[in-house]
Each structure stands twice: as structure tokens, then as C-alpha cells.
Design a protein around this motif. Structure first.
Motif, mmCIF file in Angstrom:
data_model
loop_
_atom_site.group_PDB
_atom_site.id
_atom_site.type_symbol
_atom_site.label_atom_id
_atom_site.label_comp_id
_atom_site.label_asym_id
_atom_site.label_seq_id
_atom_site.Cartn_x
_atom_site.Cartn_y
_atom_site.Cartn_z
ATOM 1 N N PRO A 38 -46.648 -86.689 -34.808
ATOM 2 C CA PRO A 38 -47.160 -85.315 -34.913
ATOM 3 C C PRO A 38 -47.011 -84.597 -33.574
ATOM 4 O O PRO A 38 -47.179 -85.200 -32.515
ATOM 5 N N SER A 39 -46.684 -83.329 -33.630
ATOM 6 C CA SER A 39 -46.493 -82.536 -32.417
ATOM 7 C C SER A 39 -47.811 -81.917 -31.994
ATOM 8 O O SER A 39 -48.557 -81.407 -32.819
ATOM 9 N N THR A 40 -48.058 -81.972 -30.713
ATOM 10 C CA THR A 40 -49.227 -81.288 -30.164
ATOM 11 C C THR A 40 -48.717 -80.333 -29.095
ATOM 12 O O THR A 40 -47.886 -80.706 -28.257
ATOM 13 N N ASP A 41 -49.163 -79.108 -29.157
ATOM 14 C CA ASP A 41 -48.746 -78.092 -28.188
ATOM 15 C C ASP A 41 -47.230 -77.942 -28.110
ATOM 16 O O ASP A 41 -46.663 -77.821 -27.012
ATOM 17 N N ALA A 42 -46.567 -77.968 -29.251
ATOM 18 C CA ALA A 42 -45.117 -77.787 -29.266
ATOM 19 C C ALA A 42 -44.786 -76.367 -28.822
ATOM 20 O O ALA A 42 -45.483 -75.420 -29.190
ATOM 21 N N PRO A 43 -43.741 -76.209 -28.031
ATOM 22 C CA PRO A 43 -43.358 -74.857 -27.621
ATOM 23 C C PRO A 43 -42.868 -74.060 -28.830
ATOM 24 O O PRO A 43 -42.509 -74.623 -29.864
ATOM 25 N N ALA A 44 -42.830 -72.756 -28.683
ATOM 26 C CA ALA A 44 -42.308 -71.907 -29.753
ATOM 27 C C ALA A 44 -40.857 -72.293 -30.027
ATOM 28 O O ALA A 44 -40.128 -72.707 -29.117
ATOM 29 N N LEU A 45 -40.460 -72.142 -31.278
ATOM 30 C CA LEU A 45 -39.076 -72.446 -31.629
ATOM 31 C C LEU A 45 -38.148 -71.437 -30.959
ATOM 32 O O LEU A 45 -38.460 -70.240 -30.907
ATOM 33 N N PRO A 46 -37.007 -71.898 -30.473
ATOM 34 C CA PRO A 46 -36.072 -70.973 -29.825
ATOM 35 C C PRO A 46 -35.414 -70.055 -30.858
ATOM 36 O O PRO A 46 -35.357 -70.368 -32.042
ATOM 37 N N ASP A 47 -34.912 -68.935 -30.384
ATOM 38 C CA ASP A 47 -34.212 -68.009 -31.274
ATOM 39 C C ASP A 47 -32.699 -68.154 -31.130
ATOM 40 O O ASP A 47 -31.933 -67.237 -31.408
ATOM 41 N N THR A 48 -32.278 -69.325 -30.733
ATOM 42 C CA THR A 48 -30.871 -69.635 -30.528
ATOM 43 C C THR A 48 -30.101 -69.557 -31.841
ATOM 44 O O THR A 48 -30.556 -70.046 -32.874
ATOM 45 N N VAL A 49 -28.932 -68.993 -31.778
ATOM 46 C CA VAL A 49 -28.086 -68.815 -32.956
ATOM 47 C C VAL A 49 -27.293 -70.091 -33.232
ATOM 48 O O VAL A 49 -26.794 -70.749 -32.319
ATOM 49 N N VAL A 149 -37.004 -82.664 -37.128
ATOM 50 C CA VAL A 149 -38.172 -81.882 -36.734
ATOM 51 C C VAL A 149 -38.756 -81.236 -37.983
ATOM 52 O O VAL A 149 -38.037 -80.560 -38.727
ATOM 53 N N LEU A 150 -40.034 -81.449 -38.219
ATOM 54 C CA LEU A 150 -40.729 -80.799 -39.331
ATOM 55 C C LEU A 150 -41.346 -79.505 -38.824
ATOM 56 O O LEU A 150 -42.051 -79.498 -37.808
ATOM 57 N N ILE A 151 -41.063 -78.423 -39.537
ATOM 58 C CA ILE A 151 -41.522 -77.091 -39.159
ATOM 59 C C ILE A 151 -42.334 -76.517 -40.307
ATOM 60 O O ILE A 151 -41.889 -76.549 -41.458
ATOM 61 N N ASP A 152 -43.518 -75.981 -39.994
ATOM 62 C CA ASP A 152 -44.365 -75.423 -41.047
ATOM 63 C C ASP A 152 -43.943 -73.995 -41.402
ATOM 64 O O ASP A 152 -43.008 -73.446 -40.810
ATOM 65 N N ARG A 153 -44.611 -73.416 -42.370
ATOM 66 C CA ARG A 153 -44.263 -72.077 -42.854
ATOM 67 C C ARG A 153 -44.371 -70.996 -41.782
ATOM 68 O O ARG A 153 -43.748 -69.960 -41.867
ATOM 69 N N ASP A 154 -45.206 -71.241 -40.772
ATOM 70 C CA ASP A 154 -45.389 -70.267 -39.697
ATOM 71 C C ASP A 154 -44.323 -70.393 -38.612
ATOM 72 O O ASP A 154 -44.364 -69.674 -37.619
ATOM 73 N N GLY A 155 -43.396 -71.327 -38.795
ATOM 74 C CA GLY A 155 -42.356 -71.516 -37.796
ATOM 75 C C GLY A 155 -42.826 -72.312 -36.594
ATOM 76 O O GLY A 155 -42.354 -72.114 -35.483
ATOM 77 N N THR A 156 -43.724 -73.259 -36.820
ATOM 78 C CA THR A 156 -44.266 -74.094 -35.759
ATOM 79 C C THR A 156 -43.862 -75.549 -35.991
ATOM 80 O O THR A 156 -44.001 -76.057 -37.106
ATOM 81 N N GLU A 157 -43.365 -76.186 -34.954
ATOM 82 C CA GLU A 157 -43.057 -77.607 -35.059
ATOM 83 C C GLU A 157 -44.351 -78.378 -35.236
ATOM 84 O O GLU A 157 -45.283 -78.226 -34.452
ATOM 85 N N VAL A 158 -44.410 -79.229 -36.279
ATOM 86 C CA VAL A 158 -45.621 -80.005 -36.536
ATOM 87 C C VAL A 158 -45.418 -81.504 -36.352
ATOM 88 O O VAL A 158 -46.385 -82.237 -36.175
ATOM 89 N N ALA A 159 -44.167 -81.963 -36.387
ATOM 90 C CA ALA A 159 -43.886 -83.389 -36.187
ATOM 91 C C ALA A 159 -42.414 -83.566 -35.859
ATOM 92 O O ALA A 159 -41.587 -82.687 -36.138
ATOM 93 N N ARG A 160 -42.119 -84.741 -35.303
ATOM 94 C CA ARG A 160 -40.744 -85.040 -34.908
ATOM 95 C C ARG A 160 -40.499 -86.524 -35.110
ATOM 96 O O ARG A 160 -41.395 -87.341 -34.886
ATOM 97 N N LEU A 161 -39.280 -86.858 -35.511
ATOM 98 C CA LEU A 161 -38.902 -88.254 -35.681
ATOM 99 C C LEU A 161 -37.569 -88.477 -34.979
ATOM 100 O O LEU A 161 -36.589 -87.792 -35.279
#
Length: 182
Positions: A38-49, A149-161
Motif C-alpha cells: 500500500p502507498s502512503t504519501d504517494a506523490p501526485a501522478l505526473p502529467d507526462t504524455v 501501480v494501483l490508482i484510485d478514482r481520484d487519480g491517487t496511487e494507492v498501492a504498488r507491486l
């Protein structure tokens, strides 16, 4: 009496929706996703194309409102070859308006080689998306492959494998169902 029953029913319904989308990470780990963190304090997702082979451009913001299982992979990656059919099966079973498996080939992966890889592994439900200069993967801290990377509906990383996993397992499907619960 009826008024009390209605009040308690309303409170119960309200309490249940407060838990919608919460994932039992410990259960997921013990059921087969041991490397899921589970991700804690994950940074905002980048807007990279990133793009598709036709040159259409996308960003992760295009998926906002959906739960996303974002997978970074490459055609030369042996563990990627092992897990890609499971990702395909997960997309076929649960993919739709609420959830998407988004696979991005990072680094040098010619579209022809990706098509060949998909044919060899029987993949028919996953997108062909490219990050040829590894800009998105670097900004997301990907140092090896595969990474999911699991991302929730709000665009937040919630977990990583890190590494491969059986994404068609009951444990993985339970995580996605919990994340998409309304």
C-alpha cells in the motif's frame, strides 16, 4: 418504533457507503499478492504524455474517475511475458467504465514487437501504449520491470507491486472489486 427503525437503517446504509472502496491489503497479501505494498504519501501522478502506435497522446488524467491498474512492462522482460495473460484476463473480466488495465511498454519496444508479443502470449484485451523515452516510468519511480501501480478514482496511487503477479487470481480480483465498490 418505525421512526427508530428507519433511523437505524439510514445510519447503517450511510456507514456502509463510508467503507466503499476500502481495500483489505492484509487479506490481499495473504491470499497471493505478497509483494503488493500500500502507498502512503504517494506523490501526485505526473502529467507526462504517453502514446499509442498511431501517435495519439494520453496522460494518466484521462483515466480519472476510473480505478486503474497501471502496468509498466517491456517485450524483452521475461516476468512480463508470464504476467501479461493474467492482466489480459483481468481486463476481459472486470474492465469497463469503472476499471481499466492500462499497460504501457516502457523503453524501446517497437509496435511490431509488441503485436508479436501479444500474439505469442494470447493477449487480446489490452491497449498498446508506449513510453519510448521512459519519461513516465522514470517520473513514477520505476527502476525494474514489471511494475504495477494501483490508482484510485481520484487519480491517487494507492498501492504498488514490484515484479510479476497473478492478476487473474481471486486475490487480485477482490482488490479491484473492493476498489470499485460503490
Amino acid at each position: 418504533m418505525l421512526r427508530s427503525a428507519l433511523l437505524y437503517t439510514a445510519l447503517l446504509i450511510g456507514a456502509n457507503t463510508a467503507f466503499a472502496g476500502e481495500v483489505d491489503w492484509d487479506a490481499a497479501k495473504s491470499a497471493g499478492l505478497a509483494k503488493l505494498v500500500p502507498s502512503t504519501d504517494a506523490p501526485a501522478l505526473p502529467d507526462t504524455v504517453f502514446s499509442d502506435p498511431e501517435g495519439n497522446e494520453f496522460t494518466l488524467a484521462d483515466y480519472e474517475g476510473q480505478v486503474v491498474l497501471l502496468n509498466f512492462w517491456a517485450t524483452w522482460c521475461a516476468p512480463c511475458r508470464e504476467e501479461m495473460p493474467a492482466l489480459d484476463e483481468l481486463q476481459a473480466e472486470l474492465g469497463g467504465d469503472d476499471f481499466q488495465v492500462v499497460t504501457i511498454a516502457t523503453g524501446r519496444n517497437a509496435p511490431e514487437k509488441i503485436a508479436e508479443f501479444f500474439d505469442e502470449t494470447g493477449v487480446t484485451n489490452l491497449p498498446t501504449l508506449l513510453d519510448p523515452k521512459q519519461q513516465l516510468s522514470r517520473q513514477m519511480g520505476v527502476v525494474g520491470l514489471p511494475v504495477t501501480v494501483l490508482i484510485d478514482r481520484d487519480g491517487t496511487e494507492v498501492a504498488r507491486l514490484l515484479g510479476d503477479a497473478d492478476w487473474a487470481s481471486d486475490a487480485a480480483k477482490d482488490v479491484i472489486r473492493q476498489m470499485t465498490a460503490d
